[in-house]
Design a protein around this motif. Structure first.
Motif, PDB file in Angstrom:
ATOM      1  N   LEU A 467       0.475  -1.063   0.025  1.00  0.00           N
ATOM      2  CA  LEU A 467       0.121  -0.007  -0.094  1.00  0.00           C
ATOM      3  C   LEU A 467       0.903   1.322   0.141  1.00  0.00           C
ATOM      4  O   LEU A 467       1.752   1.409   0.846  1.00  0.00           O
ATOM      5  N   VAL A 468       0.530   2.013  -1.041  1.00  0.00           N
ATOM      6  CA  VAL A 468       1.356   3.505  -1.109  1.00  0.00           C
ATOM      7  C   VAL A 468       0.687   4.511  -0.256  1.00  0.00           C
ATOM      8  O   VAL A 468       1.073   5.167   0.487  1.00  0.00           O
ATOM      9  N   THR A 469      -0.675   4.612  -1.003  1.00  0.00           N
ATOM     10  CA  THR A 469      -1.491   5.886  -0.294  1.00  0.00           C
ATOM     11  C   THR A 469      -2.878   5.375  -0.455  1.00  0.00           C
ATOM     12  O   THR A 469      -3.261   4.431  -1.323  1.00  0.00           O
ATOM     13  N   ARG A 470      -4.070   6.167   0.127  1.00  0.00           N
ATOM     14  CA  ARG A 470      -5.528   5.736  -0.080  1.00  0.00           C
ATOM     15  C   ARG A 470      -6.194   7.041   0.107  1.00  0.00           C
ATOM     16  O   ARG A 470      -5.706   7.984   0.716  1.00  0.00           O
ATOM     17  N   GLY A 471      -7.546   7.006  -0.430  1.00  0.00           N
ATOM     18  CA  GLY A 471      -8.315   8.329  -0.406  1.00  0.00           C
ATOM     19  C   GLY A 471      -9.763   7.640  -0.167  1.00  0.00           C
ATOM     20  O   GLY A 471      -9.909   6.549  -0.500  1.00  0.00           O
ATOM     21  N   VAL A 472     -10.592   8.334   0.496  1.00  0.00           N
ATOM     22  CA  VAL A 472     -11.907   7.961   0.739  1.00  0.00           C
ATOM     23  C   VAL A 472     -12.876   9.319   0.318  1.00  0.00           C
ATOM     24  O   VAL A 472     -12.649  10.458   0.472  1.00  0.00           O
ATOM     25  N   LEU A 473     -14.372   8.882  -0.117  1.00  0.00           N
ATOM     26  CA  LEU A 473     -15.149   9.937  -0.450  1.00  0.00           C
ATOM     27  C   LEU A 473     -16.317   9.266  -0.109  1.00  0.00           C
ATOM     28  O   LEU A 473     -16.981   8.243  -0.487  1.00  0.00           O
ATOM     29  N   ASN A 474     -17.209   9.928   0.797  1.00  0.00           N
ATOM     30  CA  ASN A 474     -18.703   9.556   1.038  1.00  0.00           C
ATOM     31  C   ASN A 474     -19.377  10.202  -0.015  1.00  0.00           C
ATOM     32  O   ASN A 474     -19.210  11.428  -0.381  1.00  0.00           O
ATOM     33  N   LEU A 475     -20.374   9.423  -0.588  1.00  0.00           N
ATOM     34  CA  LEU A 475     -20.827   9.913  -1.908  1.00  0.00           C
ATOM     35  C   LEU A 475     -21.748  11.035  -1.694  1.00  0.00           C
ATOM     36  O   LEU A 475     -21.950  12.125  -2.506  1.00  0.00           O
ATOM     37  N   SER A 476     -22.402  11.307  -0.573  1.00  0.00           N
ATOM     38  CA  SER A 476     -23.227  12.277  -0.153  1.00  0.00           C
ATOM     39  C   SER A 476     -22.493  13.618   0.109  1.00  0.00           C
ATOM     40  O   SER A 476     -23.175  14.590   0.024  1.00  0.00           O
ATOM     41  N   ALA A 477     -20.917  13.632   0.093  1.00  0.00           N
ATOM     42  CA  ALA A 477     -20.315  14.879   0.072  1.00  0.00           C
ATOM     43  C   ALA A 477     -19.666  14.921  -0.874  1.00  0.00           C
ATOM     44  O   ALA A 477     -18.640  16.007  -1.001  1.00  0.00           O
ATOM     45  N   ARG A 478     -19.883  14.519  -2.127  1.00  0.00           N
ATOM     46  CA  ARG A 478     -19.402  14.808  -3.298  1.00  0.00           C
ATOM     47  C   ARG A 478     -19.288  16.166  -3.994  1.00  0.00           C
ATOM     48  O   ARG A 478     -18.441  16.477  -4.539  1.00  0.00           O
ATOM     49  N   HIS A 479     -20.268  17.029  -3.364  1.00  0.00           N
ATOM     50  CA  HIS A 479     -20.481  18.325  -3.789  1.00  0.00           C
ATOM     51  C   HIS A 479     -19.904  19.270  -2.721  1.00  0.00           C
ATOM     52  O   HIS A 479     -20.081  20.344  -2.617  1.00  0.00           O
ATOM     53  N   GLY A 480     -19.417  18.613  -1.580  1.00  0.00           N
ATOM     54  CA  GLY A 480     -18.615  19.460  -0.611  1.00  0.00           C
ATOM     55  C   GLY A 480     -19.013  18.778   0.817  1.00  0.00           C
ATOM     56  O   GLY A 480     -19.979  17.894   1.030  1.00  0.00           O
ATOM     57  N   ARG A 481     -18.208  18.863   1.890  1.00  0.00           N
ATOM     58  CA  ARG A 481     -18.292  18.325   2.951  1.00  0.00           C
ATOM     59  C   ARG A 481     -19.307  18.985   4.031  1.00  0.00           C
ATOM     60  O   ARG A 481     -19.469  18.268   4.944  1.00  0.00           O
ATOM     61  N   ASP A 482     -19.558  20.106   3.918  1.00  0.00           N
ATOM     62  CA  ASP A 482     -20.711  20.721   4.334  1.00  0.00           C
ATOM     63  C   ASP A 482     -22.096  20.566   3.839  1.00  0.00           C
ATOM     64  O   ASP A 482     -23.008  21.361   4.636  1.00  0.00           O
ATOM     65  N   ARG A 483     -22.295  19.628   3.176  1.00  0.00           N
ATOM     66  CA  ARG A 483     -23.701  19.335   2.944  1.00  0.00           C
ATOM     67  C   ARG A 483     -23.877  18.067   2.608  1.00  0.00           C
ATOM     68  O   ARG A 483     -22.972  17.126   2.469  1.00  0.00           O
ATOM     69  N   ILE A 484     -25.220  17.598   2.607  1.00  0.00           N
ATOM     70  CA  ILE A 484     -25.397  16.297   2.179  1.00  0.00           C
ATOM     71  C   ILE A 484     -26.520  16.111   0.997  1.00  0.00           C
ATOM     72  O   ILE A 484     -27.558  16.637   0.854  1.00  0.00           O
TER      73      ILE A 484
END
Length: 695
Positions: A467-484
């Motif tokens: 493993l070199v590195t990784r990342g995560v995305l909550n699909l409901s946060a795809r337009h911004g972390r401050d919204r659902i």
């Protein structure tokens, strides 16, 4: 070949003799904060250095404190360690992490230090983790005496680069583990050897004020005002002090270093990222190589607090370790690699190089136990911290490979989107990357919620996957972390997110693998209604931050060997208990249930020179059924004993904390039991249902 292992040398021949004393720093509201001050023996005033955190200076951090504070005093600084209000032997009641009271107290402490007759009026601040966080946050408040800070393994963004959330998803592994740890830590009593008979009254008042951090953290599942408080990314320009930002590629907070060197005035900031875990870089804990970090910080303090020209501001803006390719392992005494320097960030030496996926659409619906080989969120230098071979994880993911060749021809499931860029990025020695890779994925999902995890791996000719590195995305946060934003049923969208920063060299003959999954337990808490997604390679791509050799690489970037002050003299008693594994995976084949058992190994039992006998025992358990996201369960147990035989003082703290879930709520249960001898002096339980919004 790896460099020679560097263990810290012990120094006693300092330019100054040293002395130390314990003092109580008065605050405006009458509260007294407990502090230990090491000073050089001199009649001249000197600058002061402050380390300010809640982890108990008379026991828990005492061995580490003794490695560095006397060292700084021996080099002409008053070095001061202060316990936060409501912790250790400081008065007052505990609050939330980095709350307004903690920061206001910190400003008062800085002003108090500057006003002492033994201080020149100039103050520096340093710290790792919590102490690095509040050093940054206090720098953003800009108290006049604070001229410089050294912030190590800290974060500029409390929501998306801390122990709570990652890519908008709930961090199961450390959201809970660290909340449970702090519940146990905050319940430890003051020490009568330092506060006298008042310890019991102080303790009971403190216990009555305790509330589990977990409830607050889960109440704020998007990046709202709660998380913006203390996040210096909200206004980098508020920082006036000179900032030396330090991180390690095996620490989860390393991206803060990249953002600070990008956003702060280059005349006041320098960045340093090595191969290290969540530790000071001089301690010699794996992975190394360790460096003479105290000497390096002394150059920083002498430049900014004493006005001496040390050349530290002539160094490249960012000095980074590029790790050489290495086989997968859970611990490395040292990693192969080299130091490089970049005089600007983003660096002109780094080119975002796009690679387009190829192939037919693929359904990604990973088993819920995908992620058991993720390794520890906070590596501390223990034997089982780092991720093992990723082949099992890769088998539960959709993988896209390309081969690294000497002339950068690409074969396999990848092609270079821009052949000219690919030719420019390659070399006979392979590919080096430095920075944050970015992925763009075209996804179709039928559920309103879910997450996508991308892992970048270095695959050797024998098939082993590191493993070199990784990342995560909550699909409901795809337009911004401050919204659902729920995913429209059956819709196809392109999502883009970054992986954590890294410096790594892929050699010819290896394959670069991007592995995509829809689950990552126990790092990421599974979404209740997630059913995976379909990934369309058409329109999906990976951008690698490819670094080409530059003139800066001809500069000699080197560090002195690590050294420290004389150790405190803590002893670790042998026991007859059978040593249990640090990380144990148990599989119930018939039920499809997987359990990860973790011993965090923060320190165990030890005896201090002042007569304190301190023991702690912790156990974390993460359980899930491989096809049921609602089966996720976390449990943390702690037992702590503080005992002074000479004072007939014997106290114990026991905590139990767990999280379960259903489709609508997290269900958090916590319990605290505190004893003096066999007498239970405090027993409290909490049970709280917290609606699942973004989580």
């Amino acid at each position: 070949m790896s460099p020679t292992v560097r263990t810290p040398a012990v120094r006693t021949d300092f330019p100054y003799g040293t002395t130390h004393e314990d003092v109580r720093i008065p605050l405006a509201d009458g509260t007294l904060l407990y502090a230990r001050v090491w000073r050089p023996v001199t009649d001249e005033p000197v600058p002061a250095l402050l380390e300010y955190l809640p982890y108990r200076l008379t026991d828990w951090t005492a061995p580490r404190d003794h490695q560095r504070h006397p060292w700084y005093a021996g080099h002409g600084y008053a070095s001061v360690r202060v316990d936060v209000r409501g912790h250790g032997n400081s008065e007052g009641l505990p609050g939330d992490e980095y709350d307004a009271t903690e920061l206001a107290d910190g400003v008062e402490v800085i002003d108090w230090l500057a006003a002492q007759p033994w201080c020149t009026g100039k103050v520096g601040m340093f710290g790792i983790s919590w102490g690095g966080f509040n050093a940054l946050q206090l720098a953003a408040l800009a108290p006049a005496p604070l001229a410089a800070i050294v912030t190590v393994c800290s974060s500029d963004d409390r929501y998306d680069n801390d122990v709570h959330y990652m890519g908008g998803s709930v961090l199961a592994v450390d959201m809970h583990a660290w909340a449970a740890t702090m519940l146990a830590f905050v319940c430890r009593p003051p020490d009568p050897a330092y506060v006298g008979s008042a310890w019991r009254e102080m303790w009971l008042r403190r216990l009555d004020a305790v509330e589990p951090f977990l409830h607050t953290w889960l109440d704020h599942q998007t990046r709202d005002a709660y998380w913006k408080h203390g996040s210096v990314s909200e206004e980098y320009g508020a920082i006036r002090a000179a900032v030396l930002a330090v991180g390690g590629w095996h620490d989860p907070y390393r991206d803060t270093v990249l953002r600070l060197v990008e956003h702060l005035d280059p005349g006041r900031v320098r960045g340093l990222i090595g191969p290290w875990s969540h530790q000071y870089p001089d301690r010699g804990l794996p992975p190394g190589p360790a460096i003479g970090f105290l000497q390096e910080t002394l150059r920083w303090w002498d430049q900014h607090l004493k006005g001496r020209e040390t050349g530290v501001m002539d160094e490249p803006l960012l000095r980074s370790w590029i790790s050489g390719s290495h086989p997968p392992a859970t611990v490395y005494p040292e990693l192969p690699g080299r130091w490089v320097g970049d005089r600007a960030w983003p660096s002109p030496n780094v080119t975002p190089t796009p690679y387009a996926f190829q192939g037919e659409p693929v359904v990604v619906n990973s088993p819920q136990h995908t992620g058991l080989d993720a390794g520890r969120f906070f590596p501390f230098g223990n034997d089982a911290d780092l991720p093992p071979d990723q082949r099992d994880e890769d088998a539960r993911s959709a993988c896209f490979d390309f081969r690294v060749t000497g002339d950068f021809r690409v074969t396999g499931d990848f092609r270079v989107a821009d052949e000219a860029a690919g030719q420019a990025a390659g070399s006979a020695s392979g590919i080096e990357i430095l920075g944050r890779p970015r992925v763009r994925l075209r996804l179709r999902a039928d559920a309103p919620a879910g997450q996508v995890i991308a892992r970048l791996c270095d695959v050797a000719p024998d098939g082993s996957s590191t493993l070199v590195t990784r990342g995560v995305l909550n699909l409901s946060a795809r337009h911004g972390r401050d919204r659902i934003d729920p995913w429209p049923q059956g819709a196809t969208e392109d999502v883009t997110f970054e992986l954590n920063g890294i410096g790594h060299a892929f050699p010819p003959g290896h394959r670069i693998r991007l592995a995509v999954s829809s689950a990552y337990w126990p790092w990421i808490w599974p979404q209740a209604r997630s059913a995976g997604f379909t990934l369309d390679p058409a329109g999906s791509s990976l951008d690698l931050p490819v670094r080409t050799p530059a003139e800066a690489d001809t500069e000699a970037i080197s560090f002195e060997p690590p050294e420290q002050a004389e150790p405190l003299g803590v002893s670790f008693p042998a026991t007859l208990d059978e040593e249990r594994p640090e990380r144990l995976v148990v599989r119930d084949v018939a039920q499809g249930v997987w359990r990860l058992e973790v011993d965090p190994r923060y320190g165990g039992s030890r005896f201090y020179p002042d007569g304190l006998e301190f023991s702690e025992d912790a156990r974390e358990t993460y359980t899930i059924q491989e096809r049921d996201p609602l089966s996720a369960h976390t449990l943390s147990r702690w037992e702590i004993r503080l005992h002074r035989p000479d004072l007939a003082w014997d106290t114990r703290v026991e905590t139990r904390s767990e999280i379960r879930c259903d489709a609508d709520d997290f269900i958090a249960t916590d319990e605290v039991i505190c004893r003096v001898g066999e007498e239970i002096v405090h027993h409290r339980t909490w049970e709280k249902r917290i609606p699942r919004t973004a989580g």
